[in-house]
Design an enzyme around this catalytic site. Structure first.
Site, PDB file in Angstrom:
ATOM      1  CB  CYS A  26      -0.953  -0.012   1.185  1.00 29.58           C
ATOM      2  SG  CYS A  26      -0.153  -0.103   2.795  1.00 29.58           S
ATOM      3  CG  HIS A 549      10.543 -17.720  23.094  1.00 29.57           C
ATOM      4  ND1 HIS A 549       9.644 -18.732  22.859  1.00 29.57           N
ATOM      5  CD2 HIS A 549      10.052 -16.623  22.460  1.00 29.57           C
ATOM      6  CE1 HIS A 549       8.662 -18.283  22.102  1.00 29.57           C
ATOM      7  NE2 HIS A 549       8.878 -17.001  21.850  1.00 29.57           N
TER       8      HIS A 549
END
Length: 631
Positions: A26, A549
């Site tokens: 875009c 993590h």
């Protein structure tokens, strides 16, 4: 980084070209649909020079580039040779996400010419105001043809991009759109009898110029027919017969059924939106102005575009467009304040370019680069925009052609008669007041104390009210990191996540925990704690940056089964409990509990080795050795 180098890096860190289902762009963003989002290293992409940020929304992996996004897109297309970019994604997403992706993919290619046509219409109105252009003069007619063509032939333009999006031959979409606005059809509209026969089938004629939804629905139906015919027909003639049969079925069906029904429904929806707006235009405008940039952040704003276009077709004007002016200029005013206050030269340069982009309607550099990271300027911009929106809503201002809000868009507020009234001045006052208020308020109150040193630079340390004591970092040449968990140790290469396994984020090791608890592996500070509590970042006193993590793809649990015992900024000692979690519940929910322990600043070390000999490790036992032989 040059465009080609940036394109190469982006392809690499989104997981390679084989991980890409489709790609469009875009005004400021590359919009990827990926096969596996987990293969994309968004943290690394965010750090690339030329990338503003990464946004995951609507089933898309959006890389925000800024004004030169088309150049980067072109380089990616050359390098990756995507033949299916823009085709219908096969990735499963929600209905709402699919609709937003559909609308943005169809309208984005047409955005440039629609904006150009609108600006030319505004210039013509300005020339008429000062009597430099006469109605129906040769000059007027030529300029009007240039300006009006993108809107009058909108079904032709959208037919091309819509069929391409649905996976059919886009030139057939172009031809179908042309059929809807063909002179033979428009001539019949000038007759008194608007119901005609097509092989004894009654068809009610309506005007399809500037229409949106009928051609999109026709494109969808045609694409299904084309794929069906291609499957059952021989290769020697299907390329010609499939379009032939598809058009013969789709176009008459659009004239007879889809067109009238969709036009009535779309006009009804546009009328309904206008009715709600008329109930209390001030409140409606304030809400839309305040939330517009939030919608832009997630790409949801594209859902409003078809209704804006429908307003132009039904009423020859649109009330939504003017409401967006304060939203754009308030964020620009806020970033101007940061530019004026900043002594940090790098930040000042970024703010300066963001102000210029904002004036021309591109707010992403301001939002993602400065306002949103500082938080307060972004909030001020949104709140102040509602004031400007309220002014515009009170006078019920309208715009006369589609716009991509910028300084040029004020011209599009001038009617074709050239008469400027209070509705025009309301938008000017609303926009300027939003710009000025956001700038003033941000200048004096928009910089949080904990961000003051970042804005003012190193020289402002004595002026900062920040009392938080930074971690004392001893950059030792050798250091050891203990295990934060109890469990089975495995090498990173065996982790079922390419980002960790390929060591893109750094070197380290992984543990399959048997005890649902992560503790501090060294003395230091918690520098990041994810909202979902599945990942925690530490800065040790020896300078190591550690990421723990917990689990693979456990971000999707949205914090369920995790409990944080610290927060960002907490000082911790080795062995302090950081996060506890329910191993059984997480695995029963279908997620792996394997936990990578990553040294994210691995480049600062000459060597990082796992020094534990054995399969099972206890928390507190030595896990990694970090060696730095050079300063």
């Amino acid at each position: 980084m040059k465009n080609k180098e940036l394109a190469e890096s982006i392809i690499q860190y989104v997981g390679g070209k084989d991980n890409v289902i489709s790609l469009v762009h875009c005004a400021t963003r590359l919009r990827f649909v990926l096969k596996d989002d987990n293969k994309a290293d968004d943290a690394t992409i965010k750090k690339l020079t030329g990338v503003i940020t990464v946004v995951k929304s609507g089933g898309q992996f959006q890389v925000v580039i800024g004004n030169h996004v088309a150049d980067v897109f072109a380089e990616i297309m050359k390098l990756a040779n995507f033949n299916n970019a823009g085709d219908t994604p096969s990735k499963k997403t929600g209905i709402f996400s699919k609709l937003i992706d559909l609308v943005s993919s169809i309208f984005v290619p047409a955005l440039a010419i629609l904006v150009a046509g609108g600006i030319i219409k505004g210039l013509m109105a300005l020339l008429q105001t000062f009597d430099y252009l006469q109605l129906n003069s040769p000059t007027y007619n030529i300029l009007n043809a240039i300006a009006d063509a993108p809107f009058y032939y909108l079904p032709v333009i959208l037919g091309y991009s819509a069929v391409k999006k649905f996976g059919g031959n886009p030139f057939v979409g172009l031809a179908m759109g042309a059929a809807l606005v063909h002179p033979s059809i428009t001539e019949m509209l000038n007759t008194k009898d608007l119901v005609v026969d097509f092989f004894n089938i009654p068809i009610k004629l309506i005007s399809y110029s500037s229409s949106v939804f009928p051609i999109i629905l026709a494109s969808w139906l045609y694409s299904i027919l084309e794929r069906t015919f291609n499957k059952i027909m021989h290769d020697s003639f299907k390329k010609f017969i499939s379009p032939l049969l598809g058009m013969l079925i789709t176009v008459p069906l659009t004239f007879a059924v889809f067109g009238p029904i969709v036009s009535i429904l779309s006009d009804g929806v546009a009328g309904g939106i206008l009715y709600i707006y008329e109930l209390n235009s001030v409140i409606a405008a304030m809400i839309l102005s305040a939330f517009w940039q939030i919608l832009v952040m997630f790409g949801i704003h594209w859902g409003f575009v078809p209704f804006m276009m429908t307003n132009f077709k039904a009423f020859n004007q649109d009330f939504m467009g003017p409401i967006l002016f304060p939203a754009v200029f308030a964020q620009t005013g806020a970033v101007l304040a940061i530019m004026l206050r900043a002594k940090n030269q790098q930040l000042k340069a970024l703010a300066s370019s963001s102000v210029l982009s904002g004036i021309f309607g591109v707010t992403e550099p301001a939002i993602y680069g400065i306002n949103l990271p500082l938080k307060r300027p972004f909030i001020i911009g949104c709140l102040v925009a509602s004031i400007g929106g309220g002014i515009i809503g009170y006078y019920k201002s309208v715009i006369y052609s589609f716009c991509f809000v910028s300084v040029f868009s004020f011209l599009q507020l001038i009617p074709s008669t050239g008469i400027i009234d209070e509705r025009f001045y309301a938008v000017v006052v609303g926009s300027i007041s939003s710009f000025a208020l956001a700038c003033v308020i941000t200048y004096f109150f928009g910089i949080p104390k904990d961000k003051l040193s970042m804005v003012m630079g190193d020289d402002s340390t004595s002026d900062s009210d920040v009392t938080e004591t930074p971690v004392k970092v001893n950059k030792a040449k050798q250091s050891t990191i203990d295990s934060p968990m109890t469990g089975k140790i495995i090498p990173l290469s065996e982790v079922n996540d390419q980002t960790f396994a390929s060591e893109l984020m750094g070197k380290g090791a992984a543990i399959i925990p048997t005890v649902g608890q992560a503790v501090a592996p060294a003395d230091g500070e918690v520098v990041s704690l994810f909202r979902t509590k599945h990942a925690i970042g530490l800065l040790t006193n020896t300078g190591a940056e550690i990421l723990i993590h917990i689990g693979i793809d456990t971000v999707k649990l949205d914090g369920q089964y995790f409990t944080a015992h610290v927060q960002t900024g907490s000082k911790v000692k080795k062995g302090d409990v950081l996060v506890s979690f329910d191993i059984d519940a997480i695995t029963q929910a279908g997620y792996e509990i394997t936990t990578p322990i990553i040294i994210t600043n691995s480049d600062d070390y000459d060597d990082i080795q796992c020094i534990f000999n054995g399969d099972n490790i206890q928390n507190g036992e030595a896990l990694l050795a970090l060696n730095k032989n050079k300063e």
